[in-house]
Scaffold this active site. Structure first.
Site, PDB file in Angstrom:
ATOM      1  N   GLY A  40     -40.631 -14.176   8.319  1.00 52.99           N
ATOM      2  CA  GLY A  40     -39.845 -13.446   8.479  1.00 52.99           C
ATOM      3  C   GLY A  40     -40.187 -12.631   7.087  1.00 52.99           C
ATOM      4  O   GLY A  40     -39.853 -13.282   6.063  1.00 52.99           O
ATOM      5  N   HIS A  41     -40.525 -11.534   6.757  1.00 55.02           N
ATOM      6  CA  HIS A  41     -40.619 -10.766   5.882  1.00 55.02           C
ATOM      7  C   HIS A  41     -39.629  -9.572   5.456  1.00 55.02           C
ATOM      8  O   HIS A  41     -39.193  -8.800   6.305  1.00 55.02           O
ATOM      9  CB  HIS A  41     -42.113 -10.087   5.710  1.00 55.02           C
ATOM     10  N   GLN A 226     -45.712 -18.221   5.994  1.00 51.11           N
ATOM     11  CA  GLN A 226     -45.193 -19.673   5.705  1.00 51.11           C
ATOM     12  C   GLN A 226     -45.732 -20.011   4.150  1.00 51.11           C
ATOM     13  O   GLN A 226     -46.133 -19.075   3.418  1.00 51.11           O
ATOM     14  CB  GLN A 226     -45.641 -20.503   6.554  1.00 51.11           C
TER      15      GLN A 226
HETATM   16  P1  IMP Z   1     -42.124 -23.901  13.662  1.00 49.80           P
HETATM   17  O1  IMP Z   1     -43.131 -23.010  12.599  1.00 49.80           O
HETATM   18  O2  IMP Z   1     -41.071 -22.988  14.156  1.00 49.80           O
HETATM   19  O3  IMP Z   1     -42.684 -24.822  14.333  1.00 49.80           O
HETATM   20  O4  IMP Z   1     -41.105 -24.668  12.304  1.00 49.80           O
HETATM   21  C1  IMP Z   1     -41.902 -25.591  11.520  1.00 49.80           C
HETATM   22  C2  IMP Z   1     -41.374 -25.827  10.175  1.00 49.80           C
HETATM   23  O5  IMP Z   1     -41.705 -24.835   9.073  1.00 49.80           O
HETATM   24  C3  IMP Z   1     -39.639 -25.729   9.956  1.00 49.80           C
HETATM   25  O6  IMP Z   1     -39.497 -26.629   8.974  1.00 49.80           O
HETATM   26  C4  IMP Z   1     -39.513 -24.188   9.825  1.00 49.80           C
HETATM   27  O7  IMP Z   1     -38.244 -24.046   9.008  1.00 49.80           O
HETATM   28  C5  IMP Z   1     -40.703 -24.046   8.913  1.00 49.80           C
HETATM   29  N1  IMP Z   1     -40.945 -22.611   8.728  1.00 49.80           N
HETATM   30  C6  IMP Z   1     -41.731 -21.836   9.949  1.00 49.80           C
HETATM   31  N2  IMP Z   1     -41.796 -20.746   9.596  1.00 49.80           N
HETATM   32  C7  IMP Z   1     -41.366 -20.493   8.359  1.00 49.80           C
HETATM   33  C8  IMP Z   1     -41.169 -19.317   7.346  1.00 49.80           C
HETATM   34  O8  IMP Z   1     -41.746 -18.181   7.600  1.00 49.80           O
HETATM   35  N3  IMP Z   1     -40.619 -19.638   6.324  1.00 49.80           N
HETATM   36  C9  IMP Z   1     -40.000 -20.788   5.832  1.00 49.80           C
HETATM   37  N4  IMP Z   1     -40.223 -21.958   6.651  1.00 49.80           N
HETATM   38  C10 IMP Z   1     -40.764 -21.715   7.765  1.00 49.80           C
END
Ligand code: IMP
Length: 434
Positions: A40-41, A226
């Site tokens: 999310g940007h 991420q």
């Molecule tokens: P997933 O990517 O939804 O499978 O989540 C796996 C982990 O990555 C979790 O701890 C999420 O909170 C974290 N995560 C995924 N996308 C983001 C991001 O854009 N920002 C911060 N954390 C993220």
């Protein structure tokens, strides 16, 4: 002409959206190469807030081409909604502005159901805290060679065949393993036929397009999602996302040759945050006065899930991991303004695990959880920063803090952000100018 990669250096949410937006001014192409709508940007432009989950934020510039590479996974419903929102604001997206790789994979409705069902079935302490967007299950299907590709939308007989097999397989797991409701094949097919009609004009070969752009002397910006510690191979596994978030994936996730990358800029928040579960050595737990100040002043809530972000001191171990894993050539330090007013600032310069010193994040998750930061302390600065427009005008202690980050990592800041707006940014060195 230059090709610049921007990546997160911590656990995501470093403020990449704003830095990418700034660098997009100098780019002709903006490329996403991994992740999906778990990202999310958030951007603030002329006081208006925009949040993008899948479309590169470069879409706000009419004359740029935004590219979604093969390494990205796409929920077409979310993508089309973002496009519809832009159209409502008078910024309808044209195929000249957006190219989607035929080799990118589709997040299907069963991926999201499986993500949520798996996460719910995990015991406390074992949960990943995923965003629930279907990321893990979609990448599992890709690697398992049963994924649905964006290019399949251009060939509905192929799409139908694959979908039938996939829904049968996933319904078996959903009903038998998780006791969940089965999904309706016909309803998914209808939905995706409509998506195909809308998305077809945007689908193409990203590798060929980027090669032509490079040969034509265009500036290309690769936008990571991420952060480094969430990388599937190099992060705090299993508390990671399901893609490679580091700079090497800019090439794999778009079909671009590594020798053509000129700069890798790491986005580095002036303190540390994390959403979801997993190790976080410098965490200041909820209820800790300073952690709460960082959380509130930094508006530390996830842009995708709205979850409260965990907050902590700056961690030079994490920063050095990012320098090494990404081959960083510069930092963009963000949210320096959030530290204003704190009398003392702590920086973790190393860890101790069971008495043993560590200069990198332990590979063993049990050890990573036990890592105790070794801190040094610096003086903070009293004045707020948002009015500041040049490095020279920063308070002496803020300059000392930046210098210390540079000394600890061997990488200098190229950009410093002192507030959320586009204008609240100090560009010390433009990576597109070499
Ligand atoms: P997933 O990517 O939804 O499978 O989540 C796996 C982990 O990555 C979790 O701890 C999420 O909170 C974290 N995560 C995924 N996308 C983001 C991001 O854009 N920002 C911060 N954390 C993220």
């Amino acid at each position: 002409m230059a090709s610049v990669v921007v990546v997160g250096t911590q656990w995501g949410d470093e403020g990449k959206g704003k830095i990418v937006d700034l660098l997009t001014r100098y780019a002709d192409f903006v490329v996403r190469f991994q992740g999906g709508n778990n990202a999310g940007h958030t951007l603030v432009v002329d006081g208006k807030q925009y949040i993008f989950h899948i479309i590169p934020s470069g879409i706000l510039y009419k004359d740029k081409t935004c590219v979604i590479g093969n390494g990205v996974i796409i929920d077409p419903g979310v993508l089309l909604k973002e496009m519809a929102n832009l159209a409502e604001k008078g910024m309808a997206v044209t195929p000249r502005q957006l190219l989607i790789s035929a080799n990118a994979h589709l997040i299907m409705p069963y991926h999201q159901c499986l993500d949520v069902a798996r996460e719910n079935a995990l015991a406390k302490g074992k949960k990943i805290g995923t965003t629930g967007r279907g990321i893990g299950p979609c990448y599992m299907d890709k690697v398992g060679r049963v994924g649905m590709k964006v290019g399949d939308l251009l060939d509905m007989s192929l799409f139908t065949d694959k979908l039938q097999a996939a829904v049968e397989d996933k319904n078996f797991i959903l009903t038998r393993q998780f006791g969940a409701q089965p999904l309706d094949y016909a309803a998914i097919l209808d939905q995706f036929e409509a998506h195909a009609a809308q998305l077809s004009p945007f689908i193409g070969n990203v590798s060929v397009a980027l090669d032509q752009a490079r040969k034509a002397g265009k500036n290309i910006l690769f936008e990571g999602a991420q952060g480094t510690q969430l990388d599937i191979d190099h992060g705090t596994y299993p508390f990671v996302t399901s893609s490679n978030t580091i700079a090497g994936n800019a090439c794999i996730g778009s079909g671009f040759g590594p020798v053509h990358i000129d700069e890798v800029i790491g986005i580095l928040k002036a303190y540390t945050t994390r959403v979801g579960e997993g190790p976080f050595p410098t965490e200041l737990p909820e209820g800790d006065g300073i952690g709460d100040i960082l959380q509130q002043k930094g508006h530390e809530y996830g842009a995708t899930t709205g979850r409260r972000r965990r907050c902590g001191w700056f961690d030079a171990v994490v920063a050095n991991d990012a320098v090494r894993l990404n081959g960083l050539t510069g930092f963009a330090v963000t949210k320096l303004d959030v530290l204003s007013g704190l009398k003392k600032l702590k920086i973790a310069t190393g860890y101790r695990v069971e008495g043993v010193p560590y200069g990198y994040m332990p590979d063993n998750i049990r050890k990573a959880r036990m890592a105790e930061p070794v801190y040094e302390e610096m003086d903070g600065w009293g004045t707020e920063l948002p009015g500041i427009r040049s490095y020279e005008d920063l308070p002496a202690q803020a300059k000392d803090y930046l210098k210390r980050l540079e000394d600890l990592t061997g990488v200098a800041p190229a950009i410093v952000s002192v507030g959320p707006d586009r204008e609240e940014t100090l560009l010390l060195r433009n990576p597109f100018s070499g």
